[in-house]
Design an enzyme around this catalytic site. Structure first.
Site, PDB file in Angstrom:
ATOM      1  CB  CYS A  59      -0.950  -0.270   1.253  1.00 36.51           C
ATOM      2  SG  CYS A  59      -1.882  -1.209   1.092  1.00 36.51           S
ATOM      3  CD  GLU A  60       4.622   3.170   2.156  1.00 38.81           C
ATOM      4  OE1 GLU A  60       4.549   4.296   0.991  1.00 38.81           O
ATOM      5  OE2 GLU A  60       3.773   3.296   2.792  1.00 38.81           O
TER       6      GLU A  60
END
Ligand SMILES: *Cc1c(COP(=O)(O)O)cnc(C)c1O
Length: 424
Positions: free
Chosen positions: A352-353
């Site tokens: 989640c980046e």
């Protein structure tokens, strides 16, 4: 840039099956994946052995493998079998090397902030050498010596003030560095004198490591020159020139070999009147191109006129170098290793980046589809070792391949591993 993957980036024992599938160590990628899953690190064992042999020949006075590049029991055992010592930078690295059966006398302990516990461990376990990094460390060693009366064999780490022309996060030899004693401002002289006069320290030489991923032989020349003069001045017998030799990650890159590096360093040391013992500690140049990472393509997102994102089942947890340093890699389809790569993609992971990128501007074969096996080469150093459990992702398996056989050296983590240290 649409050309096929360069063989120079691949492990020595790479071949191609009749149907175009890539093979490593005589084993097909799809067979390895059927057995071990993805993401998967595949190391070519003979490739590693060959690099170790080259290093031992290039540095006959002694050479250590910088274990932080990639460490597990199998690799510690392998490099030691080939005649190398091991560099460790923490008690954890020392522990794994000792557990692998490497004699503690063949270990060298590094670190800019060694704890009392680490120094005591070095004394208790008779670690071969400690590389002294600060005046505070000398205080700590003297404090321990008061109780043990066992002097530590040591090198003093100096920062020669040489620009290494590499990424600033991996530059260590300049005046403005957290590592070692600066030569230019007299700190190195002071440290050497103090270590020489201390009963707690058996000073045998100097050490410098000017950075990593260095391509310019000029940096090695300059730093060796400064070090040779310093060692000669103080009459110290050993000079460790560190590691740092660069390796190519991209088709259009190249670097000098371990043998050439050794020749440069020895040529400079021969100009000195003193007969110095010259040692080194390569990491990346031993292990980086020995391995590839294999991923499975999960989704392909095409943004018309912008870019195509290809997402795989790994990411910054198995290779944080692109996120940390902006490092570049190549990629190719396992089933058509010899084909040219026409399609522009950005290879990303599953975290989640937005910074979770593996290859920023990559080329891939045109017929890529979801479910394909994708390979990134030159991932043997600072990939698995710098990896994490971020997003509670399970760390991948590592296999060694050789002569048509594979052996699992690190198993894929299981969900229960995520609770190993959870005491509630
Ligand atoms: C990291 C490191 C090395 C190895 O560097 P490579 O670039 O992997 O060759 C050697 N010596 C010291 C002290 C290091 O910190």
């Amino acid at each position: 840039m649409a050309e096929r993957i360069s063989r120079a980036l691949l492990p020595d024992n790479t071949s191609v099956a009749d149907d175009g599938m890539a093979m490593f160590g005589g084993l097909r990628v799809d067979d390895l994946v059927a057995q071990f899953g993805t993401p998967l690190f595949v190391y070519d064992e003979d490739h590693i052995r060959k690099r170790c042999q080259e290093a031992v020949k290039a540095f006959p006075d002694g050479v250590s493998y910088a274990s932080k590049a990639f460490l597990c029991k199998a690799i510690a055992k392998l490099v030691h079998e080939e005649g190398m010592g091991l560099d460790v930078a923490t008690i954890g690295e020392a522990y794994i090397a000792i557990q692998a059966g490497v004699p503690s006398s063949d270990l060298t302990l590094h670190g800019n902030n060694k704890s009392m516990e680490e120094l005591r461990y070095a004394m208790d376990n008779k670690i071969g050498k400690v590389v002294i990094d600060s005046f505070d460390e000398i205080d700590k060693i003297e404090h321990l010596y008061a109780a043990t009366q066992i002097p530590l064999k040591a090198l003093v780490r100096v920062t020669p003030g040489v620009a290494a022309y590499t990424h600033k996060y991996v530059t260590t030899g300049e005046v403005d560095s957290k590592f070692g004693f600066t030569v230019e401002n007299g700190q190195a002289d002071k440290a050497i004198k103090r270590a020489e006069s201390s009963d707690a320290i058996n000073l045998v030489g100097l050490h410098a490591h000017i950075g990593s991923q260095i391509f310019t032989s000029d940096s090695f020349r300059k730093s060796t020159d400064i070090l040779v003069n310093l060692a000669e001045h103080f009459g110290l017998p050993e000079l460790c020139v560190g590691g740092g030799l660069g390796v190519p990650y991209l088709n259009d890159e190249s670097s000098i070999s371990i043998s050439e590096w050794g020749a440069i360093v020895h040529e400079i040391s021969r100009s000195s009147s003193a007969k110095l013992k010259i040692t080194s500690e390569p990491g990346r140049s031993i292990i980086a191109s020995a391995a590839v990472t294999i991923y499975t393509v999960g989704t392909i997102k095409e943004i018309e006129g912008v870019r195509t994102y290809v997402a795989v089942d790994g990411g910054m947890h198995d290779n944080p170098r692109p996120a940390l340093y902006g490092s570049d890699y190549e990629t190719f389809l396992a089933r058509s290793i010899n084909e040219s790569r026409e399609r522009k993609i950005t290879l990303v992971g599953k975290h989640c980046e937005s910074g979770d990128v593996l290859v920023k501007e990559g080329d891939i074969q045109d017929d890529l589809v979801v479910g394909d096996l994708l390979v990134t080469p030159v991932t043997g150093a600072y990939g698995h070792s710098m990896g994490s459990n971020y997003n509670k992702v399970l760390r991948p398996a590592v296999v060694f391949v050789q002569g048509g056989k594979s052996r699992l050296v690190l198993r894929r983590e299981a969900l229960s591993d995520l609770l190993n240290s959870d005491v509630t």
